[in-house]
Structure formats: C-alpha cells, structure tokens
Design a protein around this motif. Structure first.
Motif, PDB file in Angstrom:
ATOM      1  N   ALA A 136      15.048   0.888   1.973  1.00  0.00           N
ATOM      2  CA  ALA A 136      13.874   1.578   2.490  1.00  0.00           C
ATOM      3  C   ALA A 136      12.709   0.611   2.636  1.00  0.00           C
ATOM      4  CB  ALA A 136      13.488   2.726   1.553  1.00  0.00           C
ATOM      5  N   THR A 137      11.779   0.963   3.518  1.00  0.00           N
ATOM      6  CA  THR A 137      10.545   0.192   3.692  1.00  0.00           C
ATOM      7  C   THR A 137       9.359   1.149   3.629  1.00  0.00           C
ATOM      8  OG1 THR A 137      10.782   0.348   6.108  1.00  0.00           O
ATOM      9  CG2 THR A 137      11.575  -1.670   5.041  1.00  0.00           C
ATOM     10  N   TYR A 138       8.202   0.607   3.237  1.00  0.00           N
ATOM     11  CA  TYR A 138       6.987   1.409   3.104  1.00  0.00           C
ATOM     12  C   TYR A 138       5.929   0.873   4.058  1.00  0.00           C
ATOM     13  CZ  TYR A 138       9.209   2.137  -1.510  1.00  0.00           C
ATOM     14  OH  TYR A 138      10.096   2.393  -2.530  1.00  0.00           O
ATOM     15  N   GLU A 139       5.220   1.782   4.700  1.00  0.00           N
ATOM     16  CA  GLU A 139       4.081   1.376   5.519  1.00  0.00           C
ATOM     17  C   GLU A 139       2.838   1.328   4.639  1.00  0.00           C
ATOM     18  OE1 GLU A 139       2.105   2.498   9.809  1.00  0.00           O
ATOM     19  OE2 GLU A 139       2.416   4.143   8.378  1.00  0.00           O
ATOM     20  N   LEU A 140       2.197   0.162   4.575  1.00  0.00           N
ATOM     21  CA  LEU A 140       0.941   0.005   3.853  1.00  0.00           C
ATOM     22  C   LEU A 140      -0.187   0.101   4.868  1.00  0.00           C
ATOM     23  CD1 LEU A 140       1.806  -2.958   1.435  1.00  0.00           C
ATOM     24  CD2 LEU A 140       2.422  -0.535   1.286  1.00  0.00           C
ATOM     25  N   LYS A 141      -1.039   1.087   4.701  1.00  0.00           N
ATOM     26  CA  LYS A 141      -2.071   1.385   5.691  1.00  0.00           C
ATOM     27  C   LYS A 141      -3.443   1.133   5.094  1.00  0.00           C
ATOM     28  CE  LYS A 141      -3.027   3.489   9.729  1.00  0.00           C
ATOM     29  NZ  LYS A 141      -2.487   3.061  11.033  1.00  0.00           N
ATOM     30  N   PRO A 159       1.697  -2.961  -5.556  1.00  0.00           N
ATOM     31  CA  PRO A 159       0.454  -2.420  -6.111  1.00  0.00           C
ATOM     32  C   PRO A 159      -0.720  -3.393  -6.030  1.00  0.00           C
ATOM     33  CG  PRO A 159       2.319  -1.839  -7.503  1.00  0.00           C
ATOM     34  CD  PRO A 159       2.839  -2.793  -6.468  1.00  0.00           C
ATOM     35  N   GLN A 160      -0.447  -4.683  -6.243  1.00  0.00           N
ATOM     36  CA  GLN A 160      -1.520  -5.676  -6.138  1.00  0.00           C
ATOM     37  C   GLN A 160      -2.015  -5.794  -4.695  1.00  0.00           C
ATOM     38  OE1 GLN A 160      -0.539  -9.538  -7.699  1.00  0.00           O
ATOM     39  NE2 GLN A 160      -2.428 -10.475  -6.967  1.00  0.00           N
ATOM     40  N   GLU A 165      -6.161  -5.067  -0.545  1.00  0.00           N
ATOM     41  CA  GLU A 165      -6.434  -4.695   0.841  1.00  0.00           C
ATOM     42  C   GLU A 165      -7.049  -3.307   0.971  1.00  0.00           C
ATOM     43  OE1 GLU A 165      -2.811  -5.129   3.018  1.00  0.00           O
ATOM     44  OE2 GLU A 165      -2.435  -7.154   2.260  1.00  0.00           O
ATOM     45  N   GLN A 166      -7.336  -2.640  -0.146  1.00  0.00           N
ATOM     46  CA  GLN A 166      -7.792  -1.242  -0.149  1.00  0.00           C
ATOM     47  C   GLN A 166      -6.921  -0.434   0.815  1.00  0.00           C
ATOM     48  OE1 GLN A 166     -11.812  -0.119   1.120  1.00  0.00           O
ATOM     49  NE2 GLN A 166     -12.072   0.949  -0.824  1.00  0.00           N
ATOM     50  N   ALA A 167      -5.641  -0.410   0.501  1.00  0.00           N
ATOM     51  CA  ALA A 167      -4.651   0.258   1.350  1.00  0.00           C
ATOM     52  C   ALA A 167      -3.890   1.284   0.531  1.00  0.00           C
ATOM     53  CB  ALA A 167      -3.691  -0.774   1.940  1.00  0.00           C
ATOM     54  N   LEU A 168      -3.098   2.091   1.228  1.00  0.00           N
ATOM     55  CA  LEU A 168      -2.253   3.070   0.572  1.00  0.00           C
ATOM     56  C   LEU A 168      -0.903   3.116   1.270  1.00  0.00           C
ATOM     57  CD1 LEU A 168      -3.052   6.727   1.649  1.00  0.00           C
ATOM     58  CD2 LEU A 168      -3.914   4.737   2.871  1.00  0.00           C
ATOM     59  N   ILE A 169       0.091   3.668   0.584  1.00  0.00           N
ATOM     60  CA  ILE A 169       1.378   3.912   1.230  1.00  0.00           C
ATOM     61  C   ILE A 169       1.216   5.148   2.110  1.00  0.00           C
ATOM     62  CG2 ILE A 169       3.807   4.507   0.891  1.00  0.00           C
ATOM     63  CD1 ILE A 169       3.684   3.165  -1.820  1.00  0.00           C
ATOM     64  N   SER A 170       1.505   5.006   3.395  1.00  0.00           N
ATOM     65  CA  SER A 170       1.361   6.143   4.301  1.00  0.00           C
ATOM     66  C   SER A 170       2.702   6.775   4.671  1.00  0.00           C
ATOM     67  CB  SER A 170       0.628   5.732   5.576  1.00  0.00           C
ATOM     68  OG  SER A 170       1.312   4.677   6.228  1.00  0.00           O
TER      69      SER A 170
END
Length: 282
Positions: A136-141, A159-160, A165-170
C-alpha cells in the motif's frame, strides 16, 4: 490542585474540505488533527477529558471520506472508519478484512479511522503489517503539494515528514492482490513502549498447488521483511517439503537474532510464528 471545571478554553474547528482545513491549521499550527478520537482519549478516566487547546476535526472533510475503486487499486480516504472498510464489498482483500476485524472491538472499529490507526502513537497497529504486505501507499497532503509514500517507508519516517511539512495522510491506496492463505499472529503487548510486542504476518497465493506469491513480515519496534525467503519459496509445491522449510527457518533464525539483539522472547516468538505459518500452508 487544579480545578477540573475551570480549565483553559478549547477550540474545535470542523472544516468541510481540505482548503478550509489548511486555513485553520495555518492559523493555529499547534492544532491537533482528530477523526475518531480513540487515540486522543486513550486511558482518560476523568469526567472531563483533557484535550489539546486547538482541535481540527476531520469528520466533515469531504476529500477524506471518499472511496474509489479501479481494477487494480482501492483508494480509501483517511477518515473512513475501520468498520466501513469490510462493508465496501468483496473487492477488499480478505486478509485486510480479517485483520481489521481483529482490532479492538466493534465499538472501537466504529470510531477509529484507518488514518488514525496508521498514525497511532501508542500501538504497533496490526494495520501496518497488512498494508506493508499489500504494498500500500499513502498520499501525504500539505497546503501546497502532495506526494505518495510506501507503507513500509512511512512507518520509519512518515510521522516526522508530516510534522516537518505540516501535512496529513489524505488517502490510502491498496493494490487489490488476493491471497489463498494467511497466517497472522500478535506477539506480546503491542504498545509502542513494549520491546516484546509486534505482529507477524504471512500471506500466500497458491495456484495448482504451486506458491505463486508470498509475503512474510514482522512489524514491531523493528520491521523485518523476509524477501529472500519469499523469493526462495515462490515456485515451490505444497505441502512444503519439511527439509526445505527447516533449512530456511534455520538460516533465518540467525538473521532474526542479528536484527533483534538481547531479546530472546521476541526472537523465539518470531521463529515459532514462522514455523507455524510455513508448516500450515495448505
């Protein structure tokens, strides 16, 4: 003693889309993102919960609630609760359904989101093992860009990256690989502060009594992926020749002890799980 009824004022923001979310987050960079809240409220026993001063709820963010299906992949919004994933239908790989159903209890699964399970700061969630095994892959937005990262790399550095990047998993993108056989074993206590805890997982595809694909992985304080063993076993007929299985287990016993130093319990638990999984491939 602090008066529990005279606590600092808390703010909860409920954006309807990612644009609004990042506006709030830019204004309050210390805000904590929250979906189901199971990790946030863990072990809180007081009548009034201790919450961060600023919270951003993800429950109404449209982009995080979407589910998309193609012939090759299933894309799940990070705020989708765990219990909704098996309900998508037969397209969901059976091992993913089985592992989700083994997490907590129905009440927890109705609250906890898949993104929250991935991001849990307290547990080596079983979800990591199956998502890594499924490639699986995660989009970091973030507010300015997005990128994809593999599930295995995310466990190590994700997590780092999110913090920097002040991002989240979308979104979570899961290849629709189907498996014939699964062996799943929880080892010890899976709290992150327990060095004896983790999850062992073996997935196997079999066609005409021949192993055509194989994934063997352990996720705990360390991630072990047994790729050489997978390569060696693909093409073997089943049931496995006991000599081949014993030889591979013996060879990888030294690999495990080298990777996991000074922890006999965890070493032996992984080796026992490996034996049980290989001997029971049918």
């Amino acid at each position: 003693m602090e008066d529990q009824y005279n606590l600092p004022h808390n703010q909860v923001f409920s954006p309807y889309n990612l644009a609004e979310l990042f506006q709030f987050w830019n204004r309050f960079p210390d805000a904590v993102l929250c979906s189901g809240g199971t990790d946030l409220l863990r072990r809180q026993r007081n009548r009034i919960f201790a919450l961060p001063q600023n919270l951003i709820s993800l429950d109404k963010v449209e982009e995080l609630q979407k589910i998309n299906r193609t012939e090759r992949h299933l894309e799940i919004g990070a705020a989708i609760c765990l219990s909704d994933i098996p309900r998508i239908g037969k397209i969901v790989p059976e091992p993913l359904v089985a592992i989700i159903n083994s997490i907590g209890n129905p009440r927890l699964r109705n609250l906890a989101s898949i993104g929250g399970a991935i991001m849990s700061s307290h547990r080596y969630s079983d979800i990591h093992s199956i998502l890594i095994a499924q490639d699986a892959t995660y989009e970091l937005k973030s507010a300015s860009n997005s990128r994809w990262i593999s599930a295995s790399k995310f466990v190590v550095s994700g997590p780092q990256l999110l913090q920097e990047e002040q991002a989240l998993i979308s979104r979570i993108r899961i290849p629709l690989t189907q498996w014939t056989y699964m062996f799943h074993k929880k080892i010890g206590n899976i709290n992150r502060d327990d060095p004896n805890g983790g999850t062992f997982l073996l997935l196997c595809s079999i066609e005409k009594d021949i192993i055509t694909d194989l994934r063997i992985i352990f996720v705990g304080s360390i991630i072990l992926r047994f790729k050489d063993m997978e390569t060696h076993l693909v093409g073997q007929s089943i049931p496995l020749d006991e000599k081949i299985a014993d030889t591979l287990i013996y060879e990888y016993s030294s690999f495990i002890t080298e990777k996991i130093l000074d922890n006999n319990y965890l070493q032996h638990s992984i080796i026992r799980s490996m034996k049980a999984s290989l001997y029971n491939i049918v």
